[in-house]
Design a protein around this motif. Structure first.
Motif, PDB file in Angstrom:
ATOM      1  N   LEU A   7      99.582  -2.671  97.000  1.00 37.49           N
ATOM      2  CA  LEU A   7      98.697  -3.229  97.919  1.00 37.49           C
ATOM      3  C   LEU A   7      97.629  -1.688  99.457  1.00 37.49           C
ATOM      4  N   VAL A   8      99.020  -1.350 100.493  1.00 44.59           N
ATOM      5  CA  VAL A   8      98.999  -0.574 101.126  1.00 44.59           C
ATOM      6  C   VAL A   8      98.112   0.618 100.359  1.00 44.59           C
ATOM      7  N   THR A   9      98.495   1.072  99.471  1.00 35.78           N
ATOM      8  CA  THR A   9      97.268   1.946  99.174  1.00 35.78           C
ATOM      9  C   THR A   9      95.894   1.524  98.042  1.00 35.78           C
ATOM     10  N   ASP A  10      95.618   0.094  97.979  1.00 28.20           N
ATOM     11  CA  ASP A  10      94.545  -0.070  97.133  1.00 28.20           C
ATOM     12  C   ASP A  10      94.163  -0.856  99.035  1.00 28.20           C
ATOM     13  N   ALA A  11      94.396  -0.855  99.981  1.00 29.99           N
ATOM     14  CA  ALA A  11      93.656  -1.717 100.912  1.00 29.99           C
ATOM     15  C   ALA A  11      93.032  -0.418 101.360  1.00 29.99           C
ATOM     16  N   ALA A  12      93.974   1.943 101.492  1.00 32.13           N
ATOM     17  CA  ALA A  12      93.523   2.552 101.962  1.00 32.13           C
ATOM     18  C   ALA A  12      92.967   3.398 101.618  1.00 32.13           C
ATOM     19  N   GLU A  13      92.118   2.934 100.421  1.00 34.06           N
ATOM     20  CA  GLU A  13      91.406   3.364  99.273  1.00 34.06           C
ATOM     21  C   GLU A  13      89.958   2.717  99.240  1.00 34.06           C
ATOM     22  N   LEU A  14      90.182   1.677  99.808  1.00 35.91           N
ATOM     23  CA  LEU A  14      89.165   0.466 100.436  1.00 35.91           C
ATOM     24  C   LEU A  14      88.410   1.067 101.261  1.00 35.91           C
ATOM     25  N   LEU A  15      89.314   1.640 101.781  1.00 37.86           N
ATOM     26  CA  LEU A  15      88.797   1.166 103.802  1.00 37.86           C
ATOM     27  C   LEU A  15      87.857   2.973 103.795  1.00 37.86           C
ATOM     28  N   GLN A  16      88.613   3.856 102.612  1.00 34.02           N
ATOM     29  CA  GLN A  16      88.727   5.649 103.177  1.00 34.02           C
ATOM     30  C   GLN A  16      86.725   5.077 101.755  1.00 34.02           C
ATOM     31  N   HIS A  17      86.823   4.316 101.396  1.00 32.45           N
ATOM     32  CA  HIS A  17      85.660   4.814 100.072  1.00 32.45           C
ATOM     33  C   HIS A  17      84.370   3.851 101.066  1.00 32.45           C
ATOM     34  N   GLU A  18      84.424   2.734 102.004  1.00 32.84           N
ATOM     35  CA  GLU A  18      83.607   2.002 103.095  1.00 32.84           C
ATOM     36  C   GLU A  18      83.125   2.771 103.928  1.00 32.84           C
ATOM     37  N   SER A  19      84.375   3.432 104.498  1.00 33.60           N
ATOM     38  CA  SER A  19      83.887   4.218 105.128  1.00 33.60           C
ATOM     39  C   SER A  19      82.642   5.162 104.993  1.00 33.60           C
ATOM     40  N   ALA A  20      83.122   6.238 103.887  1.00 36.24           N
ATOM     41  CA  ALA A  20      82.197   7.177 103.268  1.00 36.24           C
ATOM     42  C   ALA A  20      80.524   6.663 102.734  1.00 36.24           C
TER      43      ALA A  20
END
Length: 64
Positions: A34-47
């Motif tokens: 869950l932590v990994t998925d959340a971090a990836e989603l936030l990274q994609h969203e900011s990019a």
């Protein structure tokens, strides 16, 4: 980006974002996923969201 962490409380694991407890799960593996998925989603969203509004605008429905 928020700092995510996993804290064990009794037999459960609590996923935290900063100082806020977000979710309880029964396995450390699930918490880590869950932590990994959340971090990836936030990274994609900011990019992808650079220069665009974060939310979707909604039109008011037309009344008869």
């Amino acid at each position: 980006m928020k700092k995510y962490s996993i804290v064990r409380i009794g037999s459960e694991y609590v996923v935290q974002a900063g100082e806020t407890s977000i979710l309880k799960v029964s396995s450390r593996r699930e918490a880590a996923k869950l932590v990994t998925d959340a971090a990836e989603l936030l990274q994609h969203e900011s990019a992808a969201g650079a220069g665009r509004p974060a939310s979707i605008e909604r039109e008011d429905p037309e009344l008869p």
